[in-house]
Design a protein around this motif. Sequence first.
Motif, PDB file in Angstrom:
ATOM      1  N   ILE A 203      38.384  45.035  50.179  1.00  0.00           N
ATOM      2  CA  ILE A 203      38.204  46.262  49.396  1.00  0.00           C
ATOM      3  C   ILE A 203      39.553  46.837  48.983  1.00  0.00           C
ATOM      4  N   SER A 206      40.484  44.921  45.993  1.00  0.00           N
ATOM      5  CA  SER A 206      39.711  45.304  44.808  1.00  0.00           C
ATOM      6  C   SER A 206      40.208  46.616  44.223  1.00  0.00           C
ATOM      7  N   LEU A 314      40.738  36.146  46.109  1.00  0.00           N
ATOM      8  CA  LEU A 314      39.325  36.475  46.280  1.00  0.00           C
ATOM      9  C   LEU A 314      38.616  35.439  47.143  1.00  0.00           C
ATOM     10  N   TYR A 326      29.976  40.224  46.139  1.00  0.00           N
ATOM     11  CA  TYR A 326      31.261  40.918  46.171  1.00  0.00           C
ATOM     12  C   TYR A 326      31.999  40.752  44.850  1.00  0.00           C
ATOM     13  N   HIS A 330      33.370  43.577  42.490  1.00  0.00           N
ATOM     14  CA  HIS A 330      34.809  43.558  42.216  1.00  0.00           C
ATOM     15  C   HIS A 330      35.075  43.621  40.711  1.00  0.00           C
ATOM     16  N   ASN A 331      34.328  42.838  39.938  1.00  0.00           N
ATOM     17  CA  ASN A 331      34.553  42.792  38.497  1.00  0.00           C
ATOM     18  C   ASN A 331      34.053  44.047  37.791  1.00  0.00           C
TER      19      ASN A 331
END
Length: 435
Positions: A203, A206, A314, A326, A330-331
């Motif tokens: 996280i 991200s 990633l 995830y 993330h994106n």
Amino acid sequence: MTGIGETYLSAFAVFLRATTPQIGLLASVPPLLASLVQLLSAWLGHVTGHRRAIILAGASLQAFAWLPIIVLPLVFRDYAVPMLIGSVILYHGGAHLTLPQWTSLLGDIVPERKRGRFFSQRTGRIAATTFASLIVGGAVLHLMTERGETLIGFIVLFVIAAIARLVSIYHLSCMHDQPRQVAPMQLPAAREWWQRIRHSNAIRFSVFFALMQFAVAIASPFFTVYMLRDLNYSYLQFMANTGMAIFAQFLTLAQWGRISDVFGNRRILAVTGLFIPLMPLLWVFSTNFWYLLAIQALSGFSWAGFTLSASNFLYDLIAPHRRTTYIAAHNVLAAGGVFCGAILGGFLGAVFPVDYALFGAHYHWLSPLYGVFIVSMLARGAVALLLIPRLREVRQVRPITTAQVIFRVTRMNALAGVIFDIVGTKPRKQDRKAD
């Protein structure tokens, strides 16, 4: 498709007389709205248990999205730019439907110890193809503009892009997908979110990546506007400038990949984090064509390492059974950063003056976008300085200094490459547990 089509979408918008804020919307709204499709993709992957079918559906949607991109701005000329933005949303929707499943599939196929070299070689071939098609696209636009038929030139480019995507669909259909490897859609309970935000390396990464995307997007959509509108570049000059960055990536990707395998990704992020903040500032100092080519070469060198290491990071951070969900989240977060950055850049580009008075002296800038570039530089520097030190390598890797990384990338030779291949294939200790 990317080199001869997507690269020229912003140039097409400038041709349609898009304003600076509209260019910001073109760069930000389609990725943001389309990124939400990734959550749908993750859910479909869990429900159907198949990734390839979703990948093919997204790729098909992306191929046929070129039709409205070509037709709608021509049919509705008074609303050409808004129609283009709407069509590009559909184009990006297809890409984002594919992305989580594609990333999950590659994560299962590619062995961990070879990811750096595999993805560097794969990206290098993509860069070479993109570079070649970019040259073809620039040449077509230049020739058609000389004949007064620029619009026909854009149509030719976009038709070729659609055909290229259709060809790629055939090859995607030949890939093997094992349903048992499909990542289920798993979201943590609400009470777990705070603990994850505080302690999860994934996280933290991200958040760093989304903020960097925000800082970059303040300026990145507007380099096309600056070249075509303010510098009055021809399409050949625009092609050369854009292609230089891709060519530099092609030359350095193999070195970055070897370093990633042996020394990890965090150090690459730290090294490229030194250069990326400088890129927009360097555009302010000169309008010389050859100077800007050199800046683009340095930019390609930096972004090759950053993009490759961020992608590989990633895979290191996320356990396979959580990867699809995830990566979708993330994106989406990264697309939100791009949206906010591009909107801010478009606003600043519209309100910044070109005449300044500072300490009693008066200054005149060629373009109000210079102020946008400086703001982007400051934001990139702040993100890199504050957040990169908080990232932690999760693999057992060999230590290396920043100076050694730069030396290895810029002074790599054939013998060193062979040594890297040998060292990189030695067994390593068990990797630490992913988040």
